[in-house]
Design an enzyme around this catalytic site. Sequence first.
Site, PDB file in Angstrom:
ATOM      1  N   LEU A   1       0.840  -1.216   0.000  1.00  0.00           N
ATOM      2  CA  LEU A   1       0.000   0.000   0.000  1.00  0.00           C
ATOM      3  C   LEU A   1       0.869   1.258   0.000  1.00  0.00           C
ATOM      4  CD1 LEU A   1      -3.028  -1.006   2.298  1.00  0.00           C
ATOM      5  CD2 LEU A   1      -2.793  -1.196  -0.194  1.00  0.00           C
TER       6      LEU A   1
ATOM      7  N   THR B   1       6.429   2.171 -10.410  1.00  0.00           N
ATOM      8  CA  THR B   1       6.120   2.051 -11.846  1.00  0.00           C
ATOM      9  C   THR B   1       6.165   3.337 -12.657  1.00  0.00           C
ATOM     10  OG1 THR B   1       3.746   2.397 -11.473  1.00  0.00           O
ATOM     11  CG2 THR B   1       4.561   0.113 -11.372  1.00  0.00           C
TER      12      THR B   1
ATOM     13  N   THR C   1       7.975  -5.271 -18.552  1.00  0.00           N
ATOM     14  CA  THR C   1       7.530  -4.158 -19.401  1.00  0.00           C
ATOM     15  C   THR C   1       8.326  -4.097 -20.706  1.00  0.00           C
ATOM     16  OG1 THR C   1       7.535  -1.735 -19.531  1.00  0.00           O
ATOM     17  CG2 THR C   1       9.078  -2.696 -17.989  1.00  0.00           C
ATOM     18  N   ASP C   2       7.704  -3.528 -21.730  1.00  0.00           N
ATOM     19  CA  ASP C   2       8.422  -3.337 -23.001  1.00  0.00           C
ATOM     20  C   ASP C   2       9.543  -2.308 -22.849  1.00  0.00           C
ATOM     21  OD1 ASP C   2       6.910  -0.990 -22.811  1.00  0.00           O
ATOM     22  OD2 ASP C   2       5.907  -1.228 -24.744  1.00  0.00           O
ATOM     23  N   GLU C   3       9.524  -1.531 -21.752  1.00  0.00           N
ATOM     24  CA  GLU C   3      10.548  -0.484 -21.589  1.00  0.00           C
ATOM     25  C   GLU C   3      11.948  -1.052 -21.371  1.00  0.00           C
ATOM     26  OE1 GLU C   3       9.714   2.971 -19.304  1.00  0.00           O
ATOM     27  OE2 GLU C   3       7.606   2.984 -19.854  1.00  0.00           O
TER      28      GLU C   3
ATOM     29  N   TYR D   1      13.650   3.494 -13.881  1.00  0.00           N
ATOM     30  CA  TYR D   1      12.548   2.518 -13.792  1.00  0.00           C
ATOM     31  C   TYR D   1      12.826   1.336 -14.725  1.00  0.00           C
ATOM     32  CZ  TYR D   1       8.178   0.289 -15.212  1.00  0.00           C
ATOM     33  OH  TYR D   1       7.222  -0.650 -15.547  1.00  0.00           O
TER      34      TYR D   1
ATOM     35  N   LYS E   1      13.609  -2.656 -13.828  1.00  0.00           N
ATOM     36  CA  LYS E   1      12.797  -3.773 -14.334  1.00  0.00           C
ATOM     37  C   LYS E   1      13.666  -4.735 -15.147  1.00  0.00           C
ATOM     38  CE  LYS E   1       8.837  -4.229 -14.027  1.00  0.00           C
ATOM     39  NZ  LYS E   1       7.980  -4.876 -12.991  1.00  0.00           N
TER      40      LYS E   1
ATOM     41  N   ASN F   1       2.128  -0.233 -23.013  1.00  0.00           N
ATOM     42  CA  ASN F   1       1.375   0.668 -22.116  1.00  0.00           C
ATOM     43  C   ASN F   1      -0.067   0.210 -21.935  1.00  0.00           C
ATOM     44  OD1 ASN F   1       3.671   2.387 -23.062  1.00  0.00           O
ATOM     45  ND2 ASN F   1       2.625   3.895 -21.790  1.00  0.00           N
TER      46      ASN F   1
ATOM     47  N   GLY G   1      15.655  11.952 -21.255  1.00  0.00           N
ATOM     48  CA  GLY G   1      15.857  10.569 -21.733  1.00  0.00           C
ATOM     49  C   GLY G   1      14.583   9.940 -22.272  1.00  0.00           C
TER      50      GLY G   1
HETATM   51  P1  NAD Z   1       0.848   0.550  -9.936  1.00  0.00           P
HETATM   52  O1  NAD Z   1       1.884   1.586  -9.682  1.00  0.00           O
HETATM   53  O2  NAD Z   1      -0.540   0.976 -10.258  1.00  0.00           O
HETATM   54  O3  NAD Z   1       0.744  -0.427  -8.654  1.00  0.00           O
HETATM   55  C1  NAD Z   1       1.867  -0.972  -8.019  1.00  0.00           C
HETATM   56  C2  NAD Z   1       1.383  -1.749  -6.801  1.00  0.00           C
HETATM   57  O4  NAD Z   1       2.518  -2.358  -6.173  1.00  0.00           O
HETATM   58  C3  NAD Z   1       0.699  -0.872  -5.747  1.00  0.00           C
HETATM   59  O5  NAD Z   1      -0.459  -1.503  -5.253  1.00  0.00           O
HETATM   60  C4  NAD Z   1       1.755  -0.744  -4.655  1.00  0.00           C
HETATM   61  O6  NAD Z   1       1.225  -0.539  -3.356  1.00  0.00           O
HETATM   62  C5  NAD Z   1       2.459  -2.090  -4.770  1.00  0.00           C
HETATM   63  N1  NAD Z   1       3.833  -2.062  -4.259  1.00  0.00           N
HETATM   64  C6  NAD Z   1       4.810  -1.164  -4.555  1.00  0.00           C
HETATM   65  N2  NAD Z   1       5.938  -1.454  -3.886  1.00  0.00           N
HETATM   66  C7  NAD Z   1       5.676  -2.572  -3.152  1.00  0.00           C
HETATM   67  C8  NAD Z   1       6.442  -3.384  -2.265  1.00  0.00           C
HETATM   68  N3  NAD Z   1       7.722  -3.069  -1.979  1.00  0.00           N
HETATM   69  N4  NAD Z   1       5.866  -4.461  -1.712  1.00  0.00           N
HETATM   70  C9  NAD Z   1       4.574  -4.782  -1.981  1.00  0.00           C
HETATM   71  N5  NAD Z   1       3.799  -4.046  -2.803  1.00  0.00           N
HETATM   72  C10 NAD Z   1       4.336  -2.955  -3.386  1.00  0.00           C
HETATM   73  O7  NAD Z   1       1.432  -0.409 -11.042  1.00  0.00           O
HETATM   74  P2  NAD Z   1       0.807  -0.952 -12.427  1.00  0.00           P
HETATM   75  O8  NAD Z   1       0.808   0.148 -13.423  1.00  0.00           O
HETATM   76  O9  NAD Z   1      -0.424  -1.686 -12.110  1.00  0.00           O
HETATM   77  O10 NAD Z   1       1.956  -1.983 -12.849  1.00  0.00           O
HETATM   78  C11 NAD Z   1       1.954  -3.304 -12.328  1.00  0.00           C
HETATM   79  C12 NAD Z   1       3.146  -4.051 -12.906  1.00  0.00           C
HETATM   80  O11 NAD Z   1       3.051  -4.075 -14.324  1.00  0.00           O
HETATM   81  C13 NAD Z   1       4.490  -3.415 -12.576  1.00  0.00           C
HETATM   82  O12 NAD Z   1       5.416  -4.430 -12.308  1.00  0.00           O
HETATM   83  C14 NAD Z   1       4.861  -2.668 -13.847  1.00  0.00           C
HETATM   84  O13 NAD Z   1       6.260  -2.578 -13.990  1.00  0.00           O
HETATM   85  C15 NAD Z   1       4.237  -3.554 -14.904  1.00  0.00           C
HETATM   86  N6  NAD Z   1       3.825  -2.876 -16.150  1.00  0.00           N
HETATM   87  C16 NAD Z   1       2.969  -1.807 -16.114  1.00  0.00           C
HETATM   88  C17 NAD Z   1       2.530  -1.242 -17.318  1.00  0.00           C
HETATM   89  C18 NAD Z   1       1.556  -0.081 -17.349  1.00  0.00           C
HETATM   90  O14 NAD Z   1       1.283   0.431 -18.425  1.00  0.00           O
HETATM   91  N7  NAD Z   1       0.997   0.351 -16.231  1.00  0.00           N
HETATM   92  C19 NAD Z   1       2.971  -1.756 -18.534  1.00  0.00           C
HETATM   93  C20 NAD Z   1       3.876  -2.832 -18.522  1.00  0.00           C
HETATM   94  C21 NAD Z   1       4.276  -3.387 -17.324  1.00  0.00           C
HETATM   95  O1  DAU Z   2       5.493   0.821 -21.765  1.00  0.00           O
HETATM   96  C1  DAU Z   2       5.076   0.297 -20.542  1.00  0.00           C
HETATM   97  C2  DAU Z   2       5.226   1.337 -19.456  1.00  0.00           C
HETATM   98  O2  DAU Z   2       4.198   2.293 -19.678  1.00  0.00           O
HETATM   99  C3  DAU Z   2       5.140   0.774 -18.045  1.00  0.00           C
HETATM  100  O3  DAU Z   2       6.197  -0.125 -17.851  1.00  0.00           O
HETATM  101  C4  DAU Z   2       5.190   1.908 -17.009  1.00  0.00           C
HETATM  102  O4  DAU Z   2       5.022   1.384 -15.706  1.00  0.00           O
HETATM  103  C5  DAU Z   2       4.077   2.884 -17.318  1.00  0.00           C
HETATM  104  O5  DAU Z   2       4.166   3.979 -16.422  1.00  0.00           O
HETATM  105  C6  DAU Z   2       4.158   3.375 -18.754  1.00  0.00           C
HETATM  106  O6  DAU Z   2       5.320   4.223 -18.942  1.00  0.00           O
HETATM  107  P1  DAU Z   2       5.235   5.557 -19.842  1.00  0.00           P
HETATM  108  O7  DAU Z   2       6.320   6.462 -19.434  1.00  0.00           O
HETATM  109  O8  DAU Z   2       5.115   5.222 -21.283  1.00  0.00           O
HETATM  110  O9  DAU Z   2       3.782   6.092 -19.343  1.00  0.00           O
HETATM  111  P2  DAU Z   2       3.270   7.571 -18.955  1.00  0.00           P
HETATM  112  O10 DAU Z   2       1.792   7.453 -18.799  1.00  0.00           O
HETATM  113  O11 DAU Z   2       4.033   8.179 -17.857  1.00  0.00           O
HETATM  114  O12 DAU Z   2       3.574   8.404 -20.265  1.00  0.00           O
HETATM  115  C7  DAU Z   2       3.064   8.011 -21.532  1.00  0.00           C
HETATM  116  C8  DAU Z   2       3.548   9.011 -22.558  1.00  0.00           C
HETATM  117  O13 DAU Z   2       2.922  10.285 -22.302  1.00  0.00           O
HETATM  118  C9  DAU Z   2       5.035   9.254 -22.490  1.00  0.00           C
HETATM  119  O14 DAU Z   2       5.555   9.391 -23.813  1.00  0.00           O
HETATM  120  C10 DAU Z   2       5.175  10.550 -21.720  1.00  0.00           C
HETATM  121  C11 DAU Z   2       3.905  11.300 -22.068  1.00  0.00           C
HETATM  122  N1  DAU Z   2       3.389  12.174 -20.998  1.00  0.00           N
HETATM  123  C12 DAU Z   2       3.222  11.652 -19.758  1.00  0.00           C
HETATM  124  C13 DAU Z   2       2.764  12.432 -18.720  1.00  0.00           C
HETATM  125  C14 DAU Z   2       2.597  11.841 -17.336  1.00  0.00           C
HETATM  126  C15 DAU Z   2       3.075  13.511 -21.273  1.00  0.00           C
HETATM  127  O15 DAU Z   2       3.182  13.975 -22.416  1.00  0.00           O
HETATM  128  N2  DAU Z   2       2.609  14.280 -20.243  1.00  0.00           N
HETATM  129  C16 DAU Z   2       2.468  13.813 -18.973  1.00  0.00           C
HETATM  130  O16 DAU Z   2       2.056  14.595 -18.075  1.00  0.00           O
END
Ligand code: NAD
Ligand code: DAU
Length: 332
Positions: free
Chosen positions: A35, A84, A123-125, A147, A151, A176, A272
């Site tokens: 949390l 994340t 993640t694809d990142e 980040y 990962k 994403n 970056g």
């Molecule tokens: P999020 O940030 O919404 O949620 C992360 C969760 O992990 C939260 O509930 C947080 O409380 C919990 N957490 C954080 N640190 C912790 C710890 N030390 N111990 C236990 N719990 C902990 O994340 P999300 O966007 O749902 O991403 C979930 C997973 O998917 C991540 O591993 C992320 O790298 C991966 N991922 C996300 C995306 C995306 O677009 N959101 C895309 C590709 C991969």
């Molecule tokens: O590709 C998978 C990843 O996607 C996950 O592994 C990450 O956890 C997740 O956060 C996400 O990363 P991004 O950096 O791609 O997501 P974000 O939503 O932060 O940004 C998406 C795009 O939008 C990126 O090119 C940056 C841009 N952006 C983002 C924010 C927050 C803006 O232009 N303005 C903003 O305020």
Amino acid sequence: MRLLVTGGCGFIGSNFVRHVLREHAEDEVLNLDKLTYAGNPENLREVEGDPRYRFQRGDICEEEDVAQAFAWEPEAVLNFAAETHVDRSIASPEAFVRTDVLGTFRLLRAAQERGVRYVQISTDEVYGSIPEGSFREDSPLQPNSPYAASKAGADLLVRSYVMTYGLDAVIVRSSNNYGPYQYPEKVIPLFVTNLLEGRKVPLYGEGKNVRDWLFVEDNCRAIDLVLRRGETGEIYNVGGGQEKSNLALTRSILEIMGMGEECIQYVPDRPGHDLRYSVDCSKIRSLGWRPFTDFEGGLRETVRWYRENEDWWRPIKNGEFRRYYLERYGDI
Ligand code: NAD
Ligand code: DAU
């Protein structure tokens, strides 16, 4: 199956828990979540009364918390828990190294000691940016943010546990995600809720960066498939196949919400900033997966969800997020 899900109170984790309990009547879930600011128990309120669901507040970096969760005797662990948000990793990288690398290590060791199947949510990142074409699962890892590097480190630890200890582990690398319950620091919920609040949307640079959008439920089906049918030691890319520049994405949001380009505030670029992500998904497609949700439909559904769930996001935006937002974006 008895599933230990870490990070189940976050965006994808909570969607996955709901998915599993809905689709697999025989499955049980233990959700281990620290949390952090991103973890919200409200995300799983609707399953709290389900006898197949239980929650343990704990940190994946703490051996005792991990041991307590494994004492429940899961048959598989799915590690969603992570720090994340790329922008936060640029400002404060240490928490990313701790949770994403050390936390993964703690879970791997516990899974190896007890012979539990392990699914790493990656993640694809980790591949870095690609100007054209798509990354395959065997493409080199070239992460560009703290980040992404954390990962990537986690993925390499998973590999080492397969190669050295014979751990039954798989990795899922998705593009994403978007959809309900995404914390409003990420671009789609940030922009939608800003517009609902009467604010502008802060677009980085010229809005030319490209992301491949995947509806969260499609990712949950992919993770579920890899959990049950993925081969030990394999990596599976998962993408939506719906690439959009950030400007095109912003215009789609504005159109759905009936607003104009005057709502865009161009702001300095992310350091970056990866130009484009793209993954080749033929491997998971050969297991029978494909995305069901088209981008226009998924985006409309997402905007509708945020419109109808102000009780969910307003407390977040007025709480922890407020200071973060003011420091980052000022009065936009
Ligand atoms: P999020 O940030 O919404 O949620 C992360 C969760 O992990 C939260 O509930 C947080 O409380 C919990 N957490 C954080 N640190 C912790 C710890 N030390 N111990 C236990 N719990 C902990 O994340 P999300 O966007 O749902 O991403 C979930 C997973 O998917 C991540 O591993 C992320 O790298 C991966 N991922 C996300 C995306 C995306 O677009 N959101 C895309 C590709 C991969
Ligand atoms: O590709 C998978 C990843 O996607 C996950 O592994 C990450 O956890 C997740 O956060 C996400 O990363 P991004 O950096 O791609 O997501 P974000 O939503 O932060 O940004 C998406 C795009 O939008 C990126 O090119 C940056 C841009 N952006 C983002 C924010 C927050 C803006 O232009 N303005 C903003 O305020």
